[in-house]
Design an enzyme around this catalytic site. Sequence first.
Site, PDB file in Angstrom:
ATOM      1  N   THR A   2       1.307  -0.628  -4.630  1.00  0.00           N
ATOM      2  CA  THR A   2       0.464  -1.136  -3.337  1.00  0.00           C
ATOM      3  C   THR A   2       1.599  -1.486  -2.375  1.00  0.00           C
ATOM      4  O   THR A   2       1.115  -1.469  -1.197  1.00  0.00           O
ATOM      5  CB  THR A   2      -0.030  -2.560  -4.068  1.00  0.00           C
ATOM      6  OG1 THR A   2       1.130  -3.484  -4.641  1.00  0.00           O
ATOM      7  CG2 THR A   2      -1.157  -2.312  -4.981  1.00  0.00           C
ATOM      8  N   GLU A  23       3.434  -6.250   7.507  1.00  0.00           N
ATOM      9  CA  GLU A  23       3.521  -5.855   8.934  1.00  0.00           C
ATOM     10  C   GLU A  23       4.681  -5.022   9.149  1.00  0.00           C
ATOM     11  O   GLU A  23       4.522  -4.295  10.205  1.00  0.00           O
ATOM     12  CB  GLU A  23       3.519  -7.090   9.531  1.00  0.00           C
ATOM     13  CG  GLU A  23       2.141  -7.745   9.648  1.00  0.00           C
ATOM     14  CD  GLU A  23       2.082  -9.381   9.763  1.00  0.00           C
ATOM     15  OE1 GLU A  23       1.679  -9.838  10.847  1.00  0.00           O
ATOM     16  OE2 GLU A  23       2.367 -10.003   8.928  1.00  0.00           O
ATOM     17  N   ASN A  83       5.600  -4.303  -6.313  1.00  0.00           N
ATOM     18  CA  ASN A  83       4.688  -3.543  -6.931  1.00  0.00           C
ATOM     19  C   ASN A  83       4.718  -2.195  -6.035  1.00  0.00           C
ATOM     20  O   ASN A  83       4.511  -2.037  -5.037  1.00  0.00           O
ATOM     21  CB  ASN A  83       3.358  -4.043  -6.795  1.00  0.00           C
ATOM     22  CG  ASN A  83       2.297  -2.949  -7.565  1.00  0.00           C
ATOM     23  OD1 ASN A  83       2.474  -1.523  -7.560  1.00  0.00           O
ATOM     24  ND2 ASN A  83       1.410  -3.258  -8.479  1.00  0.00           N
TER      25      ASN A  83
END
Lengths: 698, 283
Positions: free
Chosen positions: A590, A661, A587
């Site tokens: 996001t 991360e 996506n």
Amino acid sequence: MGTLTRAVGQAHARLDGPDKVRGAARYSVEYPVENVAYAWPVPSTVVKGRITRVDTRAALAEPGVLAVLSYENAPRLTPAGDPELFVLQEPAVAYRGQIVALAVAGSLEAAREAAGLVRLEYDTWPHDTVLTENHPGLYQPSHVNPSLPTDTEIGNFDAGYAAAPVRVDATYRTPAEHNNPMEPHASTVQWQGDRLVVHDANQGPGQVQAGLATLFGLPPERVRVITEHVGGGFGCKTMRCCVVLAALAARHVDRPVRLALTRQQMFGVVGYRTPTIQRIRLGADPTGRLTASCHDAISQSSMLKEFAEQTAVYGRPLYAAPHRRTTHRLARLDVPSPAWMRAPGQCPGSFAVESAMDELAVTCGVDPVELRIRNEPATDPEEGTPYSSRNLVACLREGAHRFGWADRDRTPAVRRAGRCLLGTGVAGSIYPARSLVSSASAYAGPDGAFLVQINAVDIGTGARTALWQIAADELGVPPDRVMIRVGDTGLPEASLAGGSTGTASWGWAVAKVCREIRVQIDDVHGGSVPAGGVHAQVDTTADIQAQQTFSRYAFGAQFAEVRVDVDTGEVRVDRLLGVFAAGRIVNALTARSQLIGGMTMGMSMALLEEGLWDPRSGDWANHDLATYHVAGCADIEQIEAYWLDEDDPHLNPAGVKGIGEIGIVGTAAAITNAVYHATGVRVRDLPVRLDRLLGHRA
Amino acid sequence: MEFLQPSTWDDAMAAKAAQPEAVPIAGGTDVMVELNFDRRRPPALLDLTRVAELTQWGTDGPLLRVGAGVTSRRLIAELGGRLPGLAMASRTVGSPQIRNRGTVGGNLGSASPAGDAHPPLLASDALVELASVRGVRRVPVAEFFTGPKRSVLAPDELVAAFLVAPAGGPQQFAKVGTRNAMVIAVCSFALALHPAQRRVGTGIGSAAPTPRRATAAEDFLAAALPWDTRGRLPDSTAREFGALVAAAAAPIDDVRGTAAYRRHALSVLAGRTLRWAWEALCD
């Protein structure tokens, strides 16, 4: 279905966005519950000691107060592995801020008031709370988080280093940092007979279910954990004491109980990133090709439990060098327990390694992008295994091109704009790409709608939306025909949200079950869904066991441009640019948020975040957001995240590496490398402090 | 805890006289934090947000009289042209939400050494109007602060307003922090030039037990500036001014910065604001 547009890769707004914006999304302490009571924790006011007396008379005399729990009267628990969860069971105090009592009342205000009236007496002992590189208690843990080798050696570092014509030997320090998700840890707990129903803010409802089942001696199927929406985690919302306290209180007063930690309480009991002391030694030839590298990392843990941050793991698979060593040493101190914080190990480790690489580039007179390219290994230099895909060089080149790196003058402290010195810096970035076992179910209805269910958890990342996109593509239908449910232990069991494994692990199970549904519809039912619908459930144990051996990592390159006021030392980041190779991006919207969020957090680490420890009181001197500064949008002028189209066939059906991360890995070094380029001052201790940049002048 | 909600200024003063230990609250940006952290637990809160008089400003002879309940946002929007130094300081207060709530009266009442409004009020010779059922008095702001979070405010008194002359010359404000907003200043400095009287005003924030003026620096600069020729500002003048400002501070080492850094930064801010102000005057 011919021309159906693939959902994966699109920039879909998150499914839960409208509910969140309207305030309709319910968080864990917002579920309406009849006859609910409120709990308020009492933290220890001593560092190392033993409770000798619990005086609850004044607290219990307060109107509306139902109970005060302490080790004297709390329901008994069975240890569940993590001693931080074994709350209100023993009189021993391991650190200041540890929860030693719990007030329960019919209103939040009465609970809080009563908590303040609980009188505790302690025997105390002198405490030892400060990590140093020569702390007498330093030892070699048996492994580092999560289960990695503590020390490694390939070749002969000492000999390789001694023979190297060019050497860098520097020590870097990072302070304690606190996760600080916007939503605190929060639980609503109800005992329904011998069943436990829990609404809890966490990163792994299955983990919380298992933990509660063990602690309270229940079969897991009698514990239901619902985690529909979570306001961030950054690692600290793996299972914590909050939900255990609420469950103890609910059992004790025989009423549903709500408990939300305060921001200040969070600094004590939910974990934090350990401070680190890291010595890096690099040996190289005059052109900057590494011949020897060593990373010695020191960190702390509490007396309660061993958490060994895997700081020196960062460089193991990253740059080539025939002679290499990594070590971890740990000191157990009378401090709160450290735990996972966004990119544990990789994040602080990258600051040291990527700073040292910059120092080596300066020493050799080599461009720091080129230096990294020169140290590109063909296979994993410690494991000897091939990479499933490795695009660090492509990220560096693409980033250099987009950033405008080409004509950079390497001379430090010579670019001036008004009263500011300008500088640019770069760092590499790497993060493991793992997939964990998960299961998922799917249902195809005769009306053409599909329901996909998995006990994944969306902690604000957009995971729910990404899984929905993956499901739609695997089913071969437009996404609006697919409904997805996550965040409930009543759904098929799945791994927790951590280590950037979510989309890879859950997406695997979702893709697999959707393929299974299609097979059933097409092969068993002749292409149409029967009146009773079609069900399927799968798990990925066998698939993950069958994975071939590869070194699987996401890579990135981080570029920073800073401005440093020559007179006051104030640093402002004008631009951050990251390019990442993280497999397929599910996506675009996001994903960008995850990456720039990580980069902003890395900038926060570089310039602002510092848990200040007061050794005398044995407590944090700053424990709120007014004094522990976290970067916000206004702290950065321009931030850009890009990704390469990476098609890695050795990952998982969705082809993803995880992006939660890697955005924070390397950012701080890119910024301090830019600060060096701007000022000629090498910052080896984070955060960058204004006075440290002025040196002798202030 | 009692919650008193007077709707007129007379009622507010009467309530404060009857219950001197009541803590006045306007925007609540300081008081609510202290209550929430359980740093204080007063027997009563005196809510001043219903007192309409406090939210008004107007003129009082040659001076502007600004009610204690005027928010930072309104100071910027409505008085920014006449009180540019105070407006600059107000723009650096917290976030938009805080600026919508916080008031100069609250800043004065809290008397924090780090209060953003204090340096510009010092630099422009403001008066603080204190009122009680006993009467009204006006105190020069330089005499208002008596220690960290302490002032001359008597137990039965409330801050009613501040009075200040509209800027007769350039005003500047600068602060140093680890970022641009949402941060308590490491130190701050305000400067006002009064060319008609050939006078200089200063205010130092976050670098002494109270906000304070740098009077020796003011006297030096008033004598040294080439007021007649409006000529170039000699570097030596700016340097000496900066050194005198730094000397006037009494900073401490704390988590936000060292004392030595604060002195250094103050000398930088003093020189910097002086150059900006002098350029503005000569343009």
